[in-house]
Enzyme design. Sequence first.
Site, PDB file in Angstrom:
ATOM      1  N   ASP A  54     152.026  86.887  88.392  1.00 48.94           N
ATOM      2  CA  ASP A  54     151.782  87.736  89.557  1.00 48.94           C
ATOM      3  C   ASP A  54     152.902  87.507  90.570  1.00 48.94           C
ATOM      4  O   ASP A  54     153.675  86.568  90.438  1.00 48.94           O
ATOM      5  CB  ASP A  54     150.412  87.437  90.179  1.00 48.94           C
ATOM      6  CG  ASP A  54     150.126  85.957  90.217  1.00 48.94           C
ATOM      7  OD1 ASP A  54     151.071  85.164  90.448  1.00 48.94           O
ATOM      8  OD2 ASP A  54     148.961  85.564  90.011  1.00 48.94           O
ATOM      9  N   ASP A  74     153.819  86.970  94.550  1.00 52.80           N
ATOM     10  CA  ASP A  74     153.322  86.668  95.888  1.00 52.80           C
ATOM     11  C   ASP A  74     154.419  86.971  96.898  1.00 52.80           C
ATOM     12  O   ASP A  74     155.604  86.845  96.603  1.00 52.80           O
ATOM     13  CB  ASP A  74     152.941  85.183  95.996  1.00 52.80           C
ATOM     14  CG  ASP A  74     151.806  84.834  95.047  1.00 52.80           C
ATOM     15  OD1 ASP A  74     150.976  85.720  94.769  1.00 52.80           O
ATOM     16  OD2 ASP A  74     151.758  83.686  94.573  1.00 52.80           O
ATOM     17  N   ASP A 129     155.693  72.718  96.986  1.00 45.87           N
ATOM     18  CA  ASP A 129     155.761  71.486  96.182  1.00 45.87           C
ATOM     19  C   ASP A 129     157.127  71.247  95.520  1.00 45.87           C
ATOM     20  O   ASP A 129     157.813  70.280  95.834  1.00 45.87           O
ATOM     21  CB  ASP A 129     154.605  71.413  95.171  1.00 45.87           C
ATOM     22  CG  ASP A 129     154.368  72.700  94.401  1.00 45.87           C
ATOM     23  OD1 ASP A 129     155.188  73.638  94.528  1.00 45.87           O
ATOM     24  OD2 ASP A 129     153.377  72.768  93.649  1.00 45.87           O
TER      25      ASP A 129
END
Length: 447
Positions: A73, A75, A150
Site C-alpha cells: 500500500d 502511505d 524506525d
Amino acid sequence: MIKKFLKRVFSKSAKVKSVGNAQVIPFELHGVPREQISFGAKKVTDGLQAAGYQAYIVGGAVRDLLLDRIPKDFDVATDATPEEVKRVFRRSRIIGRRFRLVHVMFGEEVVEVSTFRSMIEAEDAETDEHGRLLRDNQFGDMEQDAARRDFTANALFYDPTTQEIHDYHRGYDDTRNHLLRMIGDPATRYREDPVRMLRAVRLSAKLGIKLDAATAAPIGKMKDLLDNVPEARLLDEVLKMLLSGHSVECIQHLRKMHLHHGLLPLLDVILEQPVGEKFVMLALRNTDERLSQEKPVSPAFLFAALLWHEVLAAWLQYQKQGERPIPAMHTAMDDVLAKQKKQLAIPHRHDAVMKEIWLMQIRFDQRSAQRPFRLLEQPRFRAGFDFLLLRCASGEVDQELGLWWDEFQDASAERRDEMLQPEGAGDKKRRRRKPRKKPAATNEPAA
Ligand code: ATP
Ligand code: MG
C-alpha cells in the site's frame, strides 16, 4: 531493464543535492518513475500540493519500489493537519484517537495520510519504567518525521511531482546496499518500542536484505523487553510475520536471535520434536506458497497447525487415561487453547475454526458407512483436508489416507461405494449409503 538502462545513461550527469540536512536524490539516480505510484496516492499528493501543503509518499512503499518490489500500500505524509487533509478530500475520514490519521478513499483504494510528527524530547517523553514510549503524537516537520521512523529505508520521502527522494538518514545508500539499519542508537530505539526488534526480523526476512551489524547486536540482550508489550500488538506483529509470505525465513531468523522464546512458547516445544518441527515448517512453507500465488490464507488454519502437536500429545494422554476419543479431543483442545491464551492472546474468534479443523482429523480415519459422506458436507472440509495433507507430508499419518480422501472427494457414486471400507469394530452399524439419485426433473417453470 529499461529502468536500469536509463539509470545508467543519466546517472553520469545526475547529482545528489543537499537541502538542509537532507540529501535529495533525483530520478536519474534512483529510477523510480511517478507511474509506479498508485492512482489514489498520486491524487492525494497532487491534491494536497495544489492546496499549498507538502505531501510525499513515505515508508514501506518507497523502500519496496527501490528494491524492485510491488508495494502493499502507499502511505502519504504531509504538513497538513488531519482536519486540513479532510477539508481537501470530500471522501475521507479521520481515524484513531491518540494517533490521528486520515483515510482518503478512491473507490477500492484507501490511502493513509499522516501529519508529520516529531519525537518528543527525551526529558518530556512519556515512557513506562522500561523506557517504552507511551506517546509520540506531537506534530513536527519532515525532518523530525524522518527521525521518529524506525529504519533508514523506511524514512525516505518521495515526491511524485518532482520524482525526487528526500533522505535524512542515508536510507537511499543503505537500501541500494541491501542493508536494514536503525535510525539513531539501536538500543535506545528498541527500548522506546521493543516491537522494532520483531520488525527488524520481519523486514529483513521479507525483503531478503541484511540487518546491519549494530542494528542486530542489541537484540539478543534486549529481547526480554518484549514481555512489556501489550499482547494485542505482539500478536499483530507475529501474524504479520506468519502472513508475510516469508514465514519460514522469519522463523529461522527468530530462532537464530533466540527471539522465539516467550513469543510463541509452544513453538519452542514444537520445534524440538522431530515430527512436530517438520509439520510446522511444512505448514509455514505451504502458507508462503499460497501467498506467492495470491491464494487466501487463514490465520485460524495457521494457528491450528502451530498447535497441532500439542493437541495431539494431550489427546493421546487423555485417551491413555481412559477417555473415549471424541471427549478426549475436546478436553485436549480446551487445554491447549487455554494454555496458549495466557502467553499469546490468540483471539477467541479463531477458536471455532481451529476446533473444527482439529476435530475433522479424527473423522478422516472413519471411512465406512455414512461417515465419509457426512464429512464431505462439512463447510470447512477443504481446510480440514489441506490440514490432513500436511500431516501426511510430515510423516505423521500414512500417505494412503490423504490419497484415499483425494480420490473419494471427486469420485463417482459407484466408485465411492467401492472405496468405502467395511465397518470396523469402532464403527456403529449403519446401512451403506445408496448411490445418490439425480433429483427428479420437474416440469414446473423456474421461479
Ligand atoms: P510493510 O511492508 O509490512 O507495510 P512498513 O514499513 O510499511 O512495512 P508499516 O507498519 O506499514 O510498515 O509502517 C509504515 C511506516 O511507519 C514504516 O515504514 C516506518 O517508517 C513507520 N513505522 C512503523 N512502525 C514503526 C515503529 N514501531 N517505530 C518507528 N517507526 C515505525
Ligand atoms: Mg506499510
